[in-house]
Design an enzyme around this catalytic site. Structure first.
Site, PDB file in Angstrom:
ATOM      1  N   SER A  33      95.219  66.819  58.567  1.00 49.69           N
ATOM      2  CA  SER A  33      95.392  65.949  59.819  1.00 49.69           C
ATOM      3  C   SER A  33      95.916  66.422  61.050  1.00 49.69           C
ATOM      4  O   SER A  33      96.686  67.529  60.996  1.00 49.69           O
ATOM      5  CB  SER A  33      96.447  64.953  58.876  1.00 49.69           C
ATOM      6  OG  SER A  33      98.019  65.422  58.718  1.00 49.69           O
ATOM      7  N   GLU A  35      97.846  65.641  64.915  1.00 52.36           N
ATOM      8  CA  GLU A  35      98.581  64.798  65.556  1.00 52.36           C
ATOM      9  C   GLU A  35      98.182  64.652  66.979  1.00 52.36           C
ATOM     10  O   GLU A  35      98.270  65.903  67.555  1.00 52.36           O
ATOM     11  CB  GLU A  35     100.288  65.033  65.460  1.00 52.36           C
ATOM     12  CG  GLU A  35     101.018  64.047  66.388  1.00 52.36           C
ATOM     13  CD  GLU A  35     102.770  64.268  66.085  1.00 52.36           C
ATOM     14  OE1 GLU A  35     103.209  64.048  64.991  1.00 52.36           O
ATOM     15  OE2 GLU A  35     103.171  64.991  67.042  1.00 52.36           O
ATOM     16  N   ASP A 127     113.875  58.341  68.367  1.00 52.49           N
ATOM     17  CA  ASP A 127     114.699  59.043  69.314  1.00 52.49           C
ATOM     18  C   ASP A 127     115.268  58.195  70.283  1.00 52.49           C
ATOM     19  O   ASP A 127     114.474  57.295  70.668  1.00 52.49           O
ATOM     20  CB  ASP A 127     114.151  60.083  69.746  1.00 52.49           C
ATOM     21  CG  ASP A 127     113.796  61.357  68.777  1.00 52.49           C
ATOM     22  OD1 ASP A 127     114.408  61.704  67.828  1.00 52.49           O
ATOM     23  OD2 ASP A 127     112.996  62.179  69.124  1.00 52.49           O
ATOM     24  N   PHE A 235     111.456  73.857  73.309  1.00 51.86           N
ATOM     25  CA  PHE A 235     111.517  72.423  72.215  1.00 51.86           C
ATOM     26  C   PHE A 235     112.116  72.691  71.145  1.00 51.86           C
ATOM     27  O   PHE A 235     113.102  71.722  70.576  1.00 51.86           O
ATOM     28  CB  PHE A 235     110.180  72.158  72.216  1.00 51.86           C
ATOM     29  CG  PHE A 235     109.823  70.802  71.618  1.00 51.86           C
ATOM     30  CD1 PHE A 235     110.121  69.604  72.308  1.00 51.86           C
ATOM     31  CD2 PHE A 235     109.404  71.043  70.469  1.00 51.86           C
ATOM     32  CE1 PHE A 235     109.930  68.407  71.637  1.00 51.86           C
ATOM     33  CE2 PHE A 235     109.023  69.559  69.681  1.00 51.86           C
ATOM     34  CZ  PHE A 235     109.400  68.635  70.195  1.00 51.86           C
ATOM     35  N   HIS A 285      99.575  69.240  58.403  1.00 52.60           N
ATOM     36  CA  HIS A 285      99.429  68.384  59.257  1.00 52.60           C
ATOM     37  C   HIS A 285      99.670  69.225  60.451  1.00 52.60           C
ATOM     38  O   HIS A 285     100.513  70.165  60.615  1.00 52.60           O
ATOM     39  CB  HIS A 285     100.609  67.391  59.437  1.00 52.60           C
ATOM     40  CG  HIS A 285     100.615  66.570  60.341  1.00 52.60           C
ATOM     41  ND1 HIS A 285      99.578  65.500  60.258  1.00 52.60           N
ATOM     42  CD2 HIS A 285     101.387  66.223  61.353  1.00 52.60           C
ATOM     43  CE1 HIS A 285     100.036  64.698  61.443  1.00 52.60           C
ATOM     44  NE2 HIS A 285     100.952  64.945  61.862  1.00 52.60           N
TER      45      HIS A 285
END
Length: 318
Positions: A33, A35, A127, A235, A285
């Site tokens: 999958s 994102e 968030d 990050f 993913h």
């Protein structure tokens, strides 16, 4: 159900020595999958859809579309998901968060997705906007487990939730974080997708803790191919992902050599997923960052090959 490959069983038993077994040639490739994030500009819009077109022939199980902090990208997320429904044969999963909205407002968004043909939600606490700390909205869903319960009352969604192999940055403890995951799954979530990680043993230790806690739902590892080491390190520091020294050493001296960076990134992520694959993991993913090439190359290493799109059946034909 969580599956244990023979190497993982040895790993959990304390055997950390020995080569990884080869994957059987007749074993089916894993499920994937992807994102994506909703674009903010016309140029980023074009980049997103170029990424979609490149990865769509890999026939992913689903593709998810993120939701900005505080729900800041709600309109763009909805528009991207709606276009995926109407213009592709991909299965979209829309991110939905608890932040900044009442239960009624969140329920309205969920019903809108259902009416648009979206059957999969990635349910997240979300968030807080930058510079603030998270606090439940008055009259809203407080946490992701509450959101999962609410979605179950609305429609028969497939629901994915987040898991954190290195503990969520705001969790009080690792045990409390694991309890939170179990509550989300017990509330009706279908699977958990992990935050990305770079040390494969981190995921295996986390899976061991999940199994001991009685969690049997799939815990899908999240993989982020590193296209820019400096950005990834920055990050990762924000989201609590450890960056091992060996990863920095691998990218050392590639700052002005994009071809070498891509080669190193492919090798690093390919080794990670092959190790997991040899341990019995059969679903991944990928956090694509709307850049398809590394994900496409790693999918090839995993044995996933492009397949033609499924043409719609003519009217009146079963």
């Amino acid at each position: 159900m969580v599956k244990l490959g023979p190497t993982l069983e040895r790993w959990l038993a304390g055997d950390r020595v020995g080569p990884l077994p080869a994957r059987d040639a007749d074993q089916p490739p894993p499920l994937l999958s992807f994102e994506f994030f909703p674009p903010k500009t016309e140029a980023l819009e074009q980049q997103l859809w170029a990424c979609v077109r490149r990865l769509a022939p890999l026939r992913p199980r689903f593709v998810s579309v993120t939701y900005g902090a505080g729900g800041s990208t709600h309109a763009r997320t909805h528009a991207t998901v709606a276009r995926l429904v109407t213009e592709t044969d991909l299965v979209p999963a829309a991110h939905l968060t608890c932040v900044g909205a009442t239960r009624e407002e969140v329920d309205e968004v969920a019903r809108g997705y259902w009416d648009a043909g979206v059957r999969h939600i990635v349910a997240l606490r979300g968030d807080a906007p930058p510079g603030t700390t998270y606090a439940p909205h008055p009259g809203g869903y407080a946490y992701a487990a509450d959101l999962v319960e609410g979605l179950r009352r609305i429609a028969d969604f497939e629901i994915s939730v987040a898991a954190y192999p290195e503990v969520h940055p705001s969790a009080r403890s690792a045990d409390d974080d694991l309890d939170s995951l179990k509550r989300k799954l017990d509330a009706g979530a279908t699977r958990a997708i992990t935050q990305y990680f770079f040390d494969t043993a981190t995921y295996l230790r986390f899976l061991e803790r999940c199994l001991k806690a009685g969690i049997t739902a799939p815990i899908v590892p999240g993989i982020m191919p590193v296209s820019n080491y400096a950005q990834a390190a920055k990050f990762s520091a924000m989201c609590g992902t450890s960056v091992p020294d060996w990863l920095g050493a691998m990218f050392e001296g590639t700052e002005d050599d994009p071809d070498m960076r891509r080669t190193v990134a492919t090798v690093v992520a390919s080794e990670q997923v092959r190790t997991l694959q040899a341990n019995g993991v059969d679903e991944f993913h990928f956090y694509t960052l709307n850049r398809p090439e590394l994900t496409y190359a790693i999918a090839h290493v995993l044995g996933v090959r492009p397949r033609p799109a499924v043409a719609p059946a003519p009217v009146g034909v079963a």
